[in-house]
Design a protein around this motif. Sequence first.
Motif, PDB file in Angstrom:
ATOM      1  N   PRO A  56      12.314   1.208  -5.259  1.00  0.00           N
ATOM      2  CA  PRO A  56      11.265   0.189  -5.428  1.00  0.00           C
ATOM      3  C   PRO A  56      11.763  -1.250  -5.349  1.00  0.00           C
ATOM      4  CG  PRO A  56      11.048   1.914  -7.082  1.00  0.00           C
ATOM      5  CD  PRO A  56      12.381   2.120  -6.405  1.00  0.00           C
ATOM      6  N   THR A  57      13.050  -1.483  -5.609  1.00  0.00           N
ATOM      7  CA  THR A  57      13.544  -2.860  -5.693  1.00  0.00           C
ATOM      8  C   THR A  57      13.347  -3.663  -4.406  1.00  0.00           C
ATOM      9  OG1 THR A  57      15.149  -2.299  -7.404  1.00  0.00           O
ATOM     10  CG2 THR A  57      15.549  -4.317  -6.154  1.00  0.00           C
ATOM     11  N   PRO A  58      13.795  -3.186  -3.227  1.00  0.00           N
ATOM     12  CA  PRO A  58      13.577  -3.995  -2.024  1.00  0.00           C
ATOM     13  C   PRO A  58      12.108  -4.147  -1.668  1.00  0.00           C
ATOM     14  CG  PRO A  58      14.444  -1.834  -1.454  1.00  0.00           C
ATOM     15  CD  PRO A  58      14.566  -1.975  -2.937  1.00  0.00           C
ATOM     16  N   VAL A  59      11.285  -3.170  -2.030  1.00  0.00           N
ATOM     17  CA  VAL A  59       9.850  -3.280  -1.771  1.00  0.00           C
ATOM     18  C   VAL A  59       9.253  -4.373  -2.648  1.00  0.00           C
ATOM     19  CG1 VAL A  59       7.628  -2.099  -1.853  1.00  0.00           C
ATOM     20  CG2 VAL A  59       9.668  -0.870  -1.077  1.00  0.00           C
ATOM     21  N   ARG A  60       9.629  -4.368  -3.933  1.00  0.00           N
ATOM     22  CA  ARG A  60       9.128  -5.396  -4.852  1.00  0.00           C
ATOM     23  C   ARG A  60       9.593  -6.785  -4.404  1.00  0.00           C
ATOM     24  NH1 ARG A  60      10.671  -2.967  -8.920  1.00  0.00           N
ATOM     25  NH2 ARG A  60       8.756  -1.852  -9.417  1.00  0.00           N
ATOM     26  N   GLU A  61      10.838  -6.894  -3.961  1.00  0.00           N
ATOM     27  CA  GLU A  61      11.357  -8.180  -3.484  1.00  0.00           C
ATOM     28  C   GLU A  61      10.591  -8.644  -2.242  1.00  0.00           C
ATOM     29  OE1 GLU A  61      15.414  -7.176  -2.855  1.00  0.00           O
ATOM     30  OE2 GLU A  61      16.049  -7.722  -4.888  1.00  0.00           O
TER      31      GLU A  61
END
Length: 222
Positions: A56-61
């Motif tokens: 989820p981290t790169p998507v949230r970024e």
Amino acid sequence: MDPVAAAHIGLPGLGERDSLRAQVTAALRSALLSGKLQPGVVYSAPALAEEFGVSPTPVREAMIDLVRDGLFEAVRNRGFRVVALSARDLAELTEIREMVEVPAVTRLAGALPPDAVDRLRALAGEAADRAGDGDVGGYLDADRRFHTELLERTGNRTLVRTVLDLRSRSRMYGLATVSPGTELVAAAAEHGELLDALVAGDAARAEEIMLRHLGHVRGAWT
């Protein structure tokens, strides 16, 4: 309450780019252009990450980047919602594009080197093929690359970024569900017409074609 997106949306694949964050950002932009991401729907970063097959981290970024670009807005404890675009918003953005993009392109009349012409003809052909196949997403991608290549010939990086930002903000929704017809094919053909005018050094003709081409934004296409 806003609807929450289904688990599977049919997002574009991730290509070869500098970073995972950049890949996700580009894929989300493509999904916006094609209408796969809809205004008024809340999208969860974890759900999108699962579809992309990443954490989820790169998507949230990436979603935060698109919030800064004015394309999404954060919904507390729920996710991100596509910002709706009104008819007035679209008209104003298109007017700015006409004021900025048209003069920049017409100044290239008679100034395109042969290698640039070859690349632009290939992109114009690709856009025409995608339009003929009814592939709206493919057409939009080829169209974006054609105009980016053209604007880069001005040597003004700020101009390129500005126009691409305006283009992103003036994206239309629901194109993936529209049955493309003669208007999309006509818009695709204008790439070749524009290139012919620029190669011939006919700035007046190039301006006419550019204004007509941007006029499609006010209708159904971007």
